[in-house]
Scaffold this motif. Structure first.
Motif, PDB file in Angstrom:
ATOM      1  N   ASP A  81       0.853  -1.202   0.000  1.00  0.00           N
ATOM      2  CA  ASP A  81       0.000   0.000   0.000  1.00  0.00           C
ATOM      3  C   ASP A  81       0.879   1.239   0.000  1.00  0.00           C
ATOM      4  OD1 ASP A  81      -2.373  -1.463   0.118  1.00  0.00           O
ATOM      5  OD2 ASP A  81      -2.359  -1.500   2.310  1.00  0.00           O
ATOM      6  N   GLU A  82       0.403   2.281  -0.661  1.00  0.00           N
ATOM      7  CA  GLU A  82       1.111   3.554  -0.707  1.00  0.00           C
ATOM      8  C   GLU A  82       0.270   4.598   0.011  1.00  0.00           C
ATOM      9  OE1 GLU A  82       2.284   6.544  -4.242  1.00  0.00           O
ATOM     10  OE2 GLU A  82       3.085   4.513  -4.417  1.00  0.00           O
ATOM     11  N   ILE A  83       0.873   5.216   1.026  1.00  0.00           N
ATOM     12  CA  ILE A  83       0.163   6.198   1.853  1.00  0.00           C
ATOM     13  C   ILE A  83       0.839   7.547   1.672  1.00  0.00           C
ATOM     14  CG2 ILE A  83      -0.486   6.793   4.223  1.00  0.00           C
ATOM     15  CD1 ILE A  83      -0.004   3.647   4.734  1.00  0.00           C
ATOM     16  N   ASN A  84       0.085   8.536   1.230  1.00  0.00           N
ATOM     17  CA  ASN A  84       0.618   9.878   1.063  1.00  0.00           C
ATOM     18  C   ASN A  84       0.569  10.615   2.398  1.00  0.00           C
ATOM     19  OD1 ASN A  84       1.208   9.818  -1.758  1.00  0.00           O
ATOM     20  ND2 ASN A  84      -0.990   9.868  -2.132  1.00  0.00           N
ATOM     21  N   LEU A  85       1.719  11.187   2.756  1.00  0.00           N
ATOM     22  CA  LEU A  85       1.841  11.910   4.013  1.00  0.00           C
ATOM     23  C   LEU A  85       2.236  13.354   3.753  1.00  0.00           C
ATOM     24  CD1 LEU A  85       3.825   9.218   6.040  1.00  0.00           C
ATOM     25  CD2 LEU A  85       1.373   9.695   6.143  1.00  0.00           C
ATOM     26  N   ALA A  86       1.778  14.245   4.612  1.00  0.00           N
ATOM     27  CA  ALA A  86       2.060  15.675   4.460  1.00  0.00           C
ATOM     28  C   ALA A  86       2.274  16.303   5.835  1.00  0.00           C
ATOM     29  CB  ALA A  86       0.893  16.362   3.745  1.00  0.00           C
ATOM     30  N   ARG A  87       2.618  17.577   5.810  1.00  0.00           N
ATOM     31  CA  ARG A  87       2.793  18.387   7.018  1.00  0.00           C
ATOM     32  C   ARG A  87       3.771  17.770   8.016  1.00  0.00           C
ATOM     33  NH1 ARG A  87       0.752  21.365  11.254  1.00  0.00           N
ATOM     34  NH2 ARG A  87      -0.684  20.015  12.297  1.00  0.00           N
ATOM     35  N   PRO A  88       4.997  17.486   7.565  1.00  0.00           N
ATOM     36  CA  PRO A  88       5.982  16.924   8.498  1.00  0.00           C
ATOM     37  C   PRO A  88       6.420  17.963   9.514  1.00  0.00           C
ATOM     38  CG  PRO A  88       7.037  17.498   6.438  1.00  0.00           C
ATOM     39  CD  PRO A  88       5.565  17.737   6.243  1.00  0.00           C
ATOM     40  N   ARG A  89       6.625  17.505  10.739  1.00  0.00           N
ATOM     41  CA  ARG A  89       7.127  18.393  11.774  1.00  0.00           C
ATOM     42  C   ARG A  89       7.833  17.568  12.843  1.00  0.00           C
ATOM     43  NH1 ARG A  89       2.005  17.161  11.426  1.00  0.00           N
ATOM     44  NH2 ARG A  89       0.708  16.817  13.250  1.00  0.00           N
ATOM     45  N   VAL A  90       8.878  18.150  13.379  1.00  0.00           N
ATOM     46  CA  VAL A  90       9.628  17.511  14.447  1.00  0.00           C
ATOM     47  C   VAL A  90       8.901  17.811  15.756  1.00  0.00           C
ATOM     48  CG1 VAL A  90      11.837  17.428  15.676  1.00  0.00           C
ATOM     49  CG2 VAL A  90      11.799  17.688  13.178  1.00  0.00           C
ATOM     50  N   ILE A  91       8.675  16.764  16.518  1.00  0.00           N
ATOM     51  CA  ILE A  91       8.005  16.913  17.811  1.00  0.00           C
ATOM     52  C   ILE A  91       8.898  16.322  18.906  1.00  0.00           C
ATOM     53  CG2 ILE A  91       5.686  16.928  16.811  1.00  0.00           C
ATOM     54  CD1 ILE A  91       5.398  13.987  17.734  1.00  0.00           C
ATOM     55  N   GLY A  92       8.571  16.631  20.127  1.00  0.00           N
ATOM     56  CA  GLY A  92       9.346  16.145  21.256  1.00  0.00           C
ATOM     57  C   GLY A  92       8.879  14.790  21.749  1.00  0.00           C
ATOM     58  N   GLU A  93       9.658  14.260  22.653  1.00  0.00           N
ATOM     59  CA  GLU A  93       9.417  12.925  23.203  1.00  0.00           C
ATOM     60  C   GLU A  93       8.052  12.820  23.894  1.00  0.00           C
ATOM     61  OE1 GLU A  93      11.877   9.805  25.998  1.00  0.00           O
ATOM     62  OE2 GLU A  93      12.344  11.933  26.160  1.00  0.00           O
ATOM     63  N   HIS A  94       7.718  13.802  24.697  1.00  0.00           N
ATOM     64  CA  HIS A  94       6.454  13.761  25.446  1.00  0.00           C
ATOM     65  C   HIS A  94       5.256  13.695  24.496  1.00  0.00           C
ATOM     66  CE1 HIS A  94       3.685  14.318  28.745  1.00  0.00           C
ATOM     67  NE2 HIS A  94       3.124  15.305  28.070  1.00  0.00           N
ATOM     68  N   GLU A  95       5.243  14.586  23.509  1.00  0.00           N
ATOM     69  CA  GLU A  95       4.136  14.604  22.549  1.00  0.00           C
ATOM     70  C   GLU A  95       4.066  13.303  21.769  1.00  0.00           C
ATOM     71  OE1 GLU A  95       2.543  17.145  18.661  1.00  0.00           O
ATOM     72  OE2 GLU A  95       4.168  17.965  19.884  1.00  0.00           O
ATOM     73  N   ALA A  96       5.213  12.793  21.368  1.00  0.00           N
ATOM     74  CA  ALA A  96       5.256  11.553  20.581  1.00  0.00           C
ATOM     75  C   ALA A  96       4.664  10.387  21.357  1.00  0.00           C
ATOM     76  CB  ALA A  96       6.684  11.241  20.158  1.00  0.00           C
ATOM     77  N   TRP A  97       5.105  10.216  22.606  1.00  0.00           N
ATOM     78  CA  TRP A  97       4.665   9.049  23.366  1.00  0.00           C
ATOM     79  C   TRP A  97       3.251   9.178  23.904  1.00  0.00           C
ATOM     80  CZ3 TRP A  97       6.591   4.621  22.407  1.00  0.00           C
ATOM     81  CH2 TRP A  97       7.863   4.551  21.866  1.00  0.00           C
ATOM     82  N   GLN A  98       2.678  10.366  23.815  1.00  0.00           N
ATOM     83  CA  GLN A  98       1.247  10.486  24.120  1.00  0.00           C
ATOM     84  C   GLN A  98       0.420   9.928  22.968  1.00  0.00           C
ATOM     85  OE1 GLN A  98       0.639  14.670  25.142  1.00  0.00           O
ATOM     86  NE2 GLN A  98       0.358  14.033  27.267  1.00  0.00           N
ATOM     87  N   ALA A  99       0.966   9.970  21.749  1.00  0.00           N
ATOM     88  CA  ALA A  99       0.231   9.524  20.566  1.00  0.00           C
ATOM     89  C   ALA A  99       0.548   8.087  20.158  1.00  0.00           C
ATOM     90  CB  ALA A  99       0.533  10.468  19.394  1.00  0.00           C
TER      91      ALA A  99
END
Length: 124
Positions: A81-99
């Protein structure tokens, strides 16, 4: 501090081609900043609400991250499968592990990873 960038160069030239041949991992297709060439980078892609998060083992200064940030988009290839992704942004550890789902194992603390890349599903 994440893994040293020189190890990323070794990984890019030796281990990534092996992973691409095996075809078992998600692959991010992205365009080079200067060359305009399409590159394929095998990565761990973690599905989150509205997109994906990538753990930046080599930090936000790695070539593939800089390519994606400049382009503003990429394609993720998973199991045909091919998934198109947009709006890349670097986030921190806390935000990442909440998601990131609880079933995903965090990288070893000794790697001191503090940067993650989040990308949204592109609108059709």
């Amino acid at each position: 501090m994440p893994m040293p960038l020189w190890w990323g160069q070794v990984n890019k030239r030796i281990f990534n081609p092996r992973e691409l041949r095996r075809g078992k991992r998600p692959v991010l297709a992205h365009v080079g900043r200067a060359s305009g060439r399409t590159y394929h980078t095998p990565l761990d892609a973690h599905r989150v609400e509205g997109g994906y998060i990538f753990i930046l083992v080599y930090g936000a200064r790695s070539d593939w991250v800089r390519n994606v940030l400049q382009a503003g988009h990429a394609r993720l290839l998973i199991d045909g499968d091919e998934i198109n992704l947009a709006r890349p942004r670097v986030i921190g550890e806390h935000e990442a592990w909440q998601a990131i789902p609880e079933t995903v194992k965090a990288p070893p603390r000794l790697l001191r990873i503090s940067e993650y890349l989040r990308m949204d599903l592109a609108e059709a």
